[in-house]
Design an enzyme around this catalytic site. Sequence first.
Site, PDB file in Angstrom:
ATOM      1  N   HIS A  79       0.865  -1.174   0.000  1.00  0.00           N
ATOM      2  CA  HIS A  79       0.000   0.000   0.000  1.00  0.00           C
ATOM      3  C   HIS A  79       0.903   1.226   0.000  1.00  0.00           C
ATOM      4  CE1 HIS A  79      -3.610   2.341   0.548  1.00  0.00           C
ATOM      5  NE2 HIS A  79      -2.944   3.056   1.430  1.00  0.00           N
ATOM      6  N   ASN A  90      13.245   9.863  -8.760  1.00  0.00           N
ATOM      7  CA  ASN A  90      14.189  10.941  -9.040  1.00  0.00           C
ATOM      8  C   ASN A  90      13.754  12.212  -8.326  1.00  0.00           C
ATOM      9  OD1 ASN A  90      12.023  11.790 -10.534  1.00  0.00           O
ATOM     10  ND2 ASN A  90      12.973  11.473 -12.513  1.00  0.00           N
ATOM     11  N   ALA A 150      13.053   1.639   8.553  1.00  0.00           N
ATOM     12  CA  ALA A 150      11.758   2.303   8.427  1.00  0.00           C
ATOM     13  C   ALA A 150      11.905   3.811   8.606  1.00  0.00           C
ATOM     14  CB  ALA A 150      10.792   1.748   9.466  1.00  0.00           C
TER      15      ALA A 150
END
Length: 172
Positions: free
Chosen positions: A79, A103, A143
């Site tokens: 997700h 980018n 994370a």
Amino acid sequence: MANNIGRAWREIATAGTLKAKLVILLYRMSTLWCRRNPLLRLTGLPFVILNKLISECLFSVEIPHHTRIGYGLKIYHPHAVVLGRDVVIGENCTLRQGVTIGNVTHRDGTTSASPVLGNDVELGASAIILGAVTIGDGATIGAGTVVTKDLAPGAVAVGGGFRLLAARGDQP
């Protein structure tokens, strides 16, 4: 080609949840659109459309058919995953929810090159990789970590400390 089909089926079989399997299947099938063979291009067109409708609109997972991804991709909790069209990802890489790889568009309107990830790279939830960076084989990005500098093979980049290093311009 038969070897690639076998690798794709093994990848999909080990992908985890049904949602992850569907996202990877639609991406792999949509890459047929990039082939030179007119029959394969024609076969791939419906999957490009399905990839847009199902993966992007329904699951919020943007993996354009131009993105080059090695086999063995794993996406946990697919997700809000966004990959740029020129991103290159090696084999056996792991992405988690909220990952963004792409980018950078500069103020003058120019864009940087896209990131290149080696084999066996693992990205934690909400990890972000931006710009013309190279991530070495076996690197781990924790994370919430923002990566704007190259990472050596086997390197580990985690949280605020890495962002602070990158913001000061130091090499990690």
